[in-house]
Enzyme design. Structure first.
Site, PDB file in Angstrom:
ATOM      1  N   HIS A 150     -30.604  29.555  50.997  1.00 23.09           N
ATOM      2  CA  HIS A 150     -29.405  29.728  49.718  1.00 23.09           C
ATOM      3  C   HIS A 150     -27.949  30.025  50.357  1.00 23.09           C
ATOM      4  O   HIS A 150     -27.827  30.747  51.297  1.00 23.09           O
ATOM      5  CB  HIS A 150     -29.890  30.610  48.965  1.00 23.09           C
ATOM      6  CG  HIS A 150     -31.257  30.395  48.202  1.00 23.09           C
ATOM      7  ND1 HIS A 150     -32.348  30.246  48.664  1.00 23.09           N
ATOM      8  CD2 HIS A 150     -31.348  29.753  46.824  1.00 23.09           C
ATOM      9  CE1 HIS A 150     -33.168  29.797  47.697  1.00 23.09           C
ATOM     10  NE2 HIS A 150     -32.631  29.715  46.556  1.00 23.09           N
ATOM     11  N   ASP A 177     -29.407  25.937  48.544  1.00 21.47           N
ATOM     12  CA  ASP A 177     -29.190  25.980  47.135  1.00 21.47           C
ATOM     13  C   ASP A 177     -28.582  26.937  46.521  1.00 21.47           C
ATOM     14  O   ASP A 177     -28.156  27.966  47.073  1.00 21.47           O
ATOM     15  CB  ASP A 177     -30.816  26.338  46.602  1.00 21.47           C
ATOM     16  CG  ASP A 177     -31.746  25.124  46.680  1.00 21.47           C
ATOM     17  OD1 ASP A 177     -31.680  24.228  47.272  1.00 21.47           O
ATOM     18  OD2 ASP A 177     -32.809  25.207  46.085  1.00 21.47           O
TER      19      ASP A 177
END
Length: 231
Positions: A199, A54
């Site tokens: 992430h 992400d």
């Protein structure tokens, strides 16, 4: 030889499940593909997991993640923020060229539950345009920032042609708990069909980059294969 109606239905359900994505069944909850269907997806060893990243693209960390994925021959799904795509278009293009799935994570990472219908639509469609310009494909999936979903967000996403996709394993790598913690939190909680949240943007992701080789190599040693979400 004819196929019995009951068997036809079972095969149809299995095919539908294999083709399905991870969906939010309740606000704040994420449900992975059931283990049986994930195994049927055909990964080596009968087990498959989904690596997702992400908040990118990041010129500092996304290329390092890509290099690790290349080294191990793994494909992943990147949920990207539109304004980051606009700022670093070549990085998004590189993600797509290497065979990964690039999907929608909103334009500026707001809580979509708090937006008007028009504002939510702009968050999604503007990001679609930025991603399509670099990949040639319109994302089919939306990961709401913070995993913040409710029935309104889900229905608006569906109206925009988006499947809501969350996760089932969250090592909270965004909080920078340490490379060992990220690694152990993933490996201690993964199971067939798990969708792992990591992430590659949004801050210092050096710990995630450092943890990724051990995560992948250990899962491979356990007989897991890797697949992408959302086509």
């Amino acid at each position: 030889m004819s196929v019995r109606p009951g068997r036809r239905k079972a095969v149809g359900r299995l095919r539908a499940a294999i083709g399905a994505l991870v969906v939010a069944l309740a606000a704040g909850a994420a449900v992975a593909l059931p283990a049986a269907e994930a195994e049927a997806a055909g990964a080596k060893g009968g087990k498959v997991v989904y690596l997702t990243f992400d908040d990118g693209p990041s010129p500092a960390y996304t290329p390092k993640v890509l290099a690790t994925l290349d080294r191990y021959g793994v494909r992943a799904t990147f949920f990207e923020i539109g304004q980051n795509v606009a700022a670093h278009p070549s990085v998004t293009a590189q993600v797509a060229r290497r065979g990964h799935s690039v999907q929608n994570h909103s334009w500026s990472h707001p809580d979509l539950r708090k937006l008007s219908a028009a504002a939510l639509s702009a968050q999604v469609t503007d990001t679609d345009k930025a991603i399509r310009a670099q990949t040639g494909r319109t994302p089919s999936c939306l990961r709401p920032p913070y995993g913040a979903v409710n029935s309104t967000v889900r229905s608006k996403a569906a109206a925009l042609g988006k499947q809501v996709v969350l996760w089932s394993v969250d090592p909270a790598d965004w909080s920078r708990p340490g490379t060992a913690a990220i690694r152990s939190r993933v490996l201690n909680n993964v199971r067939p069909g798990s969708v792992i949240l990591l992430h590659d943007g949004g801050g210092d992701r050096s710990q995630t980059v450092a943890a990724l080789p051990a995560i992948i190599s250990t899962l491979k040693a356990r007989g897991y294969g890797f697949a992408t979400l959302c086509g």
